[in-house]
Design an enzyme around this catalytic site. Sequence first.
Site, PDB file in Angstrom:
ATOM      1  N   ARG A 223       0.902  -1.227  -0.032  1.00 17.81           N
ATOM      2  CA  ARG A 223       0.111  -0.024  -0.054  1.00 17.81           C
ATOM      3  C   ARG A 223       0.870   1.142   0.040  1.00 17.81           C
ATOM      4  NH1 ARG A 223      -3.576  -2.777  -1.587  1.00 17.81           N
ATOM      5  NH2 ARG A 223      -5.435  -3.360  -0.491  1.00 17.81           N
ATOM      6  N   HIS A 271      -1.807   0.809  -9.542  1.00 23.04           N
ATOM      7  CA  HIS A 271      -2.359  -0.081  -8.606  1.00 23.04           C
ATOM      8  C   HIS A 271      -3.021  -1.208  -9.682  1.00 23.04           C
ATOM      9  CE1 HIS A 271      -4.275  -0.647  -4.366  1.00 23.04           C
ATOM     10  NE2 HIS A 271      -4.230  -1.958  -5.025  1.00 23.04           N
TER      11      HIS A 271
HETATM   12  P1  NAP Z   1      -1.842 -12.114   4.178  1.00 20.52           P
HETATM   13  O1  NAP Z   1      -2.310 -13.519   3.756  1.00 20.52           O
HETATM   14  O2  NAP Z   1      -2.738 -11.675   5.418  1.00 20.52           O
HETATM   15  O3  NAP Z   1      -0.450 -12.256   4.807  1.00 20.52           O
HETATM   16  C1  NAP Z   1       0.089 -11.094   5.307  1.00 20.52           C
HETATM   17  C2  NAP Z   1       1.689 -11.151   5.573  1.00 20.52           C
HETATM   18  O4  NAP Z   1       2.060 -10.010   6.041  1.00 20.52           O
HETATM   19  C3  NAP Z   1       1.806 -12.475   6.539  1.00 20.52           C
HETATM   20  O5  NAP Z   1       2.666 -13.272   6.397  1.00 20.52           O
HETATM   21  C4  NAP Z   1       1.830 -11.577   7.897  1.00 20.52           C
HETATM   22  O6  NAP Z   1       2.620 -12.296   9.015  1.00 20.52           O
HETATM   23  C5  NAP Z   1       2.630 -10.458   7.501  1.00 20.52           C
HETATM   24  N1  NAP Z   1       2.424  -9.321   8.432  1.00 20.52           N
HETATM   25  C6  NAP Z   1       1.439  -8.758   8.755  1.00 20.52           C
HETATM   26  N2  NAP Z   1       1.724  -7.777   9.427  1.00 20.52           N
HETATM   27  C7  NAP Z   1       3.095  -7.858   9.865  1.00 20.52           C
HETATM   28  C8  NAP Z   1       3.938  -7.164  10.640  1.00 20.52           C
HETATM   29  N3  NAP Z   1       3.492  -6.275  11.574  1.00 20.52           N
HETATM   30  N4  NAP Z   1       5.220  -7.798  10.722  1.00 20.52           N
HETATM   31  C9  NAP Z   1       5.503  -8.671  10.113  1.00 20.52           C
HETATM   32  N5  NAP Z   1       4.791  -9.506   8.942  1.00 20.52           N
HETATM   33  C10 NAP Z   1       3.377  -8.822   9.044  1.00 20.52           C
HETATM   34  O7  NAP Z   1      -2.190 -11.125   3.177  1.00 20.52           O
HETATM   35  P2  NAP Z   1      -1.994 -11.447   1.474  1.00 20.52           P
HETATM   36  O8  NAP Z   1      -3.310 -11.896   0.969  1.00 20.52           O
HETATM   37  O9  NAP Z   1      -0.777 -11.840   1.183  1.00 20.52           O
HETATM   38  O10 NAP Z   1      -1.831  -9.786   1.047  1.00 20.52           O
HETATM   39  C11 NAP Z   1      -0.763  -8.873   1.199  1.00 20.52           C
HETATM   40  C12 NAP Z   1      -1.217  -7.562   1.029  1.00 20.52           C
HETATM   41  O11 NAP Z   1      -1.067  -7.204  -0.331  1.00 20.52           O
HETATM   42  C13 NAP Z   1      -2.836  -7.012   1.256  1.00 20.52           C
HETATM   43  O12 NAP Z   1      -3.005  -6.680   2.363  1.00 20.52           O
HETATM   44  C14 NAP Z   1      -2.707  -5.771   0.229  1.00 20.52           C
HETATM   45  O13 NAP Z   1      -2.288  -4.619   1.001  1.00 20.52           O
HETATM   46  C15 NAP Z   1      -1.796  -6.025  -0.723  1.00 20.52           C
HETATM   47  N6  NAP Z   1      -2.403  -6.092  -2.177  1.00 20.52           N
HETATM   48  C16 NAP Z   1      -2.051  -5.385  -3.126  1.00 20.52           C
HETATM   49  C17 NAP Z   1      -2.741  -5.456  -4.411  1.00 20.52           C
HETATM   50  C18 NAP Z   1      -2.079  -4.832  -5.538  1.00 20.52           C
HETATM   51  O14 NAP Z   1      -2.792  -4.749  -6.760  1.00 20.52           O
HETATM   52  N7  NAP Z   1      -1.123  -3.867  -5.545  1.00 20.52           N
HETATM   53  C19 NAP Z   1      -3.545  -6.682  -4.574  1.00 20.52           C
HETATM   54  C20 NAP Z   1      -3.870  -7.425  -3.597  1.00 20.52           C
HETATM   55  C21 NAP Z   1      -3.416  -7.165  -2.429  1.00 20.52           C
HETATM   56  P3  NAP Z   1       2.004 -13.708   9.582  1.00 20.52           P
HETATM   57  O15 NAP Z   1       2.150 -14.705   8.585  1.00 20.52           O
HETATM   58  O16 NAP Z   1       2.912 -13.706  10.741  1.00 20.52           O
HETATM   59  O17 NAP Z   1       0.558 -13.662   9.720  1.00 20.52           O
END
Ligand code: NAP
Length: 308
Positions: A223, A271
Amino acid sequence: MTFIIKTDAERSPIWSRLFAEKMPEQPFALWRDDLAGEHVRFLATWVPPKDLATRFPKLEILFSTGAGVDQIDFSILPPGLRVVRMVEPGISGGMSEFVTLQVLALHRDLPTYRAQQAEGLWKAKRVWPASARRVGILGMGELGQSVLKTLQGFGFQLSAWSRSPREVEGVACFAGRESLPAFLSNLDILVCLIPLTPETRGILNKELFAMLPKGASLVNVGRGQHMVQEDLIAALDSGQLAHAMLDVTTPEPLPSDHPFWSHPKIWITPHIATMTQPETAAEHVMDTLRRYARGEALRGEVDRSKGY
Ligand code: NAP
């Protein structure tokens, strides 16, 4: 027990068709501004309406139509409302393609060759094998793990960082703030793929950039609010960072006079790293509704106390 979805004009008819074909017993409606009432139990939207609690007093599950939930104001949600985000192969496949594209562009020095083309300069750099490059992902969730799997196929040296300890074969895994310096100190390319939470807002800042080896590059597909913008410009101008690929910015859309647009070491995309694909997302939602009816755990359920 109606399910309502608010999505764009292109994707709405696909959702209607898929629900009619595959879950005809589930009452389904597309969003209308006048919709309200106790019969609405499931709502899929990007940003929920401010009057959600009074408009849909019997709502049981709120679905985010995307993978992230940082756009949701959790303070307006009734405490017991369950929140489920999109966990579907269309999103993860798109993200794997896009991050691979950016990592390969950096690995194969495309920013240098774009700059040389602008000057009519023909000058080759050594081509290194992927195995010589160290790529690290901030985030090892659904998307981070999908990206790691794709990058493994090229032979990059991979590492990743998460909040709680994780294990992925062939990936050096780091967990928690205290391990951040060790994770960052050994990277050529850093990819940000963590959710935006109070803990991660502004994480891409001068302290973090200083922990990377000089000349490392950055891909931000998380983000815009992960980034401290003036710190990025300073790190690029000093040479601490070589290049930044930004798919997300603050604000979005990025105003046309923003310095990022004309910075020679920044590439911007609007994005588009990935998008929810209705064909696979509808499967995820229908599967969730069936699991919910059976009282089973829900895939992609958000831990409201953690904010992701
Ligand atoms: P997810 O499955 O919830 O995974 C999040 C990961 O980040 C997990 O490994 C989590 O750790 C880690 N994390 C969260 N808070 C943390 C912290 N404070 N310190 C260290 N690690 C932390 O999410 P996802 O589905 O992979 O998606 C990730 C993000 O991608 C979304 O939230 C969104 O912002 C972004 N996104 C961007 C686009 C785009 O088009 N640019 C599209 C979709 C999503 P744990 O494993 O310990 O829980």
